[in-house]
Design an enzyme around this catalytic site. Structure first.
Site, short mmCIF file in Angstrom:
data_model
loop_
_atom_site.label_atom_id
_atom_site.label_comp_id
_atom_site.label_asym_id
_atom_site.label_seq_id
_atom_site.Cartn_x
_atom_site.Cartn_y
_atom_site.Cartn_z
N ASP A 10 0.88 -1.15 0.00
CA ASP A 10 0.00 0.00 0.00
C ASP A 10 0.94 1.22 0.00
O ASP A 10 2.14 1.08 0.25
CB ASP A 10 -0.84 -0.07 1.29
CG ASP A 10 -1.73 1.12 1.47
OD1 ASP A 10 -2.53 1.40 0.58
OD2 ASP A 10 -1.62 1.77 2.53
N ASP A 12 -0.01 5.11 1.00
CA ASP A 12 -0.22 6.07 2.09
C ASP A 12 -0.26 5.36 3.43
O ASP A 12 -1.10 4.48 3.65
CB ASP A 12 -1.55 6.82 1.89
CG ASP A 12 -1.56 7.61 0.59
OD1 ASP A 12 -0.57 8.31 0.33
OD2 ASP A 12 -2.54 7.51 -0.17
N GLY A 47 -7.83 4.59 3.76
CA GLY A 47 -7.71 3.55 2.75
C GLY A 47 -8.83 3.53 1.72
O GLY A 47 -8.72 2.88 0.69
N ARG A 50 -11.24 8.35 -2.72
CA ARG A 50 -11.64 9.73 -2.40
C ARG A 50 -13.16 9.84 -2.29
O ARG A 50 -13.70 10.38 -1.33
CB ARG A 50 -11.11 10.67 -3.49
CG ARG A 50 -11.04 12.12 -3.07
CD ARG A 50 -10.48 12.97 -4.20
NE ARG A 50 -9.21 12.46 -4.73
CZ ARG A 50 -8.67 12.86 -5.87
NH1 ARG A 50 -9.27 13.77 -6.61
NH2 ARG A 50 -7.52 12.35 -6.29
N SER A 117 -5.00 5.55 -4.09
CA SER A 117 -4.84 6.97 -4.40
C SER A 117 -4.63 7.24 -5.89
O SER A 117 -3.83 6.58 -6.54
CB SER A 117 -3.66 7.53 -3.62
OG SER A 117 -3.42 8.86 -4.01
N LYS A 118 -5.35 8.25 -6.38
CA LYS A 118 -5.16 8.68 -7.77
C LYS A 118 -3.87 9.51 -7.89
O LYS A 118 -3.45 9.85 -8.99
CB LYS A 118 -6.38 9.49 -8.23
CG LYS A 118 -7.62 8.62 -8.37
CD LYS A 118 -8.82 9.40 -8.83
CE LYS A 118 -9.97 8.42 -9.06
NZ LYS A 118 -11.27 9.05 -9.10
N ASN A 119 -3.28 9.85 -6.77
CA ASN A 119 -2.02 10.61 -6.77
C ASN A 119 -0.81 9.71 -6.54
O ASN A 119 0.31 10.21 -6.33
CB ASN A 119 -2.06 11.65 -5.65
CG ASN A 119 -3.15 12.69 -5.88
OD1 ASN A 119 -3.12 13.43 -6.86
ND2 ASN A 119 -4.14 12.73 -4.99
N ASP A 171 -1.93 -0.47 6.03
CA ASP A 171 -2.09 0.26 7.30
C ASP A 171 -3.56 0.53 7.64
O ASP A 171 -3.84 1.04 8.73
CB ASP A 171 -1.37 1.62 7.25
CG ASP A 171 -2.07 2.60 6.33
OD1 ASP A 171 -2.39 2.21 5.19
OD2 ASP A 171 -2.31 3.74 6.74
#
Ligand code: B16
Ligand code: MG
Length: 221
Positions: A10, A12, A47, A50, A117-119, A171
């Protein structure tokens, strides 16, 4: 011979502490909307994609918006987040992550990034870690957000490994549930009193290598 053939990371909260940046961005938006998002509340959205995060917040805050406003607020949250991650560098990589990636490379284990995440690619580039990954799948590529197993199953298929031969580092509870739903071995990163259903749980990566070498690579420690 190693027992594990692929490792899924993962992003973030596992590779880098951007989970806090997500929390602070949501908190800022929520305050503007008259809702105080606490750390406890944040555990429920960690997790999630968005969109799903905002739906959960709307539910917790008992508020509602038009579709247009919903989209507008998602853009706003992301702009707060992009602003916060503007200054991240390889120094923000969590302790123990780089040496573990190096070890896995030496063992010829396939490595995948599985982030909602799209980032994610932007963050990985800032951390200078892209070259470690054999496959990257993120929020732009999936239809169903964690806890749905889609992200992990797509990665194992791409890496031509059976789910039972894959190890996941996660996480968030939604991520742990997604990995379990995929039939993979899960290592939770964080507080074991808060994370349920992970076969193994460590506060961070510093103690993991010895455990990993012993249990998954049959090495003497
Ligand atoms: P974005 P991960 C997740 O990344 C975060 O944990 C979660 O809090 C966030 O809402 C989600 O990505 C979507 O992120 O808004 O950047 O598309 O933990 O799966 O790496
Ligand atoms: Mg995470």
């Amino acid at each position: 011979m190693s027992l594990i053939k692929a490792v899924m990371f993962d992003l973030d909260g596992v590779i880098v502490d951007t989970s806090n940046h997500h929390y602070l961005s949501w908190k800022k938006l929520c305050l503007e909307l008259g809702y105080n998002l606490t750390e406890t509340g944040n555990e429920f959205i960690k997790g999630l994609s968005r969109e799903d995060s905002f739906l959960k917040i709307i539910d917790m805050a008992n508020i509602s918006f038009s579709e247009e406003k919903f989209k507008e607020y998602l853009i706003k949250k992301n702009s707060y987040y992009l602003n916060l991650i503007g200054t991240i560098t390889p120094k923000n990589i969590l302790p123990g992550v780089q040496s573990l990636l190096g070890y896995l490379k030496k063992k010829s284990v396939k490595i995948s990034l599985c982030s909602s995440s799209k980032n994610a690619k932007l963050v990985l580039k800032k951390l200078d870690l892209i070259s470690f990954f054999d496959f990257i799948i993120d929020g732009n590529d999936i239809k169903m957000s964690k806890p749905n197993p889609e992200i992990f199953l797509t990665a194992s298929k791409k890496l031509k490994t059976e789910p039972r031969d894959c190890l996941v580092f996660e996480d968030s509870q939604s991520g742990i549930d997604a990995a379990n739903n995929a039939g993979m071995i899960v290592v939770g990163i964080g507080n074991k009193n808060k994370l349920k259903n992970s076969e193994y749980c460590f506060p961070d990566f510093l103690k993991i290598p010895d455990h990993l070498k012993k249990h998954f690579f049959n090495e003497e420690i």
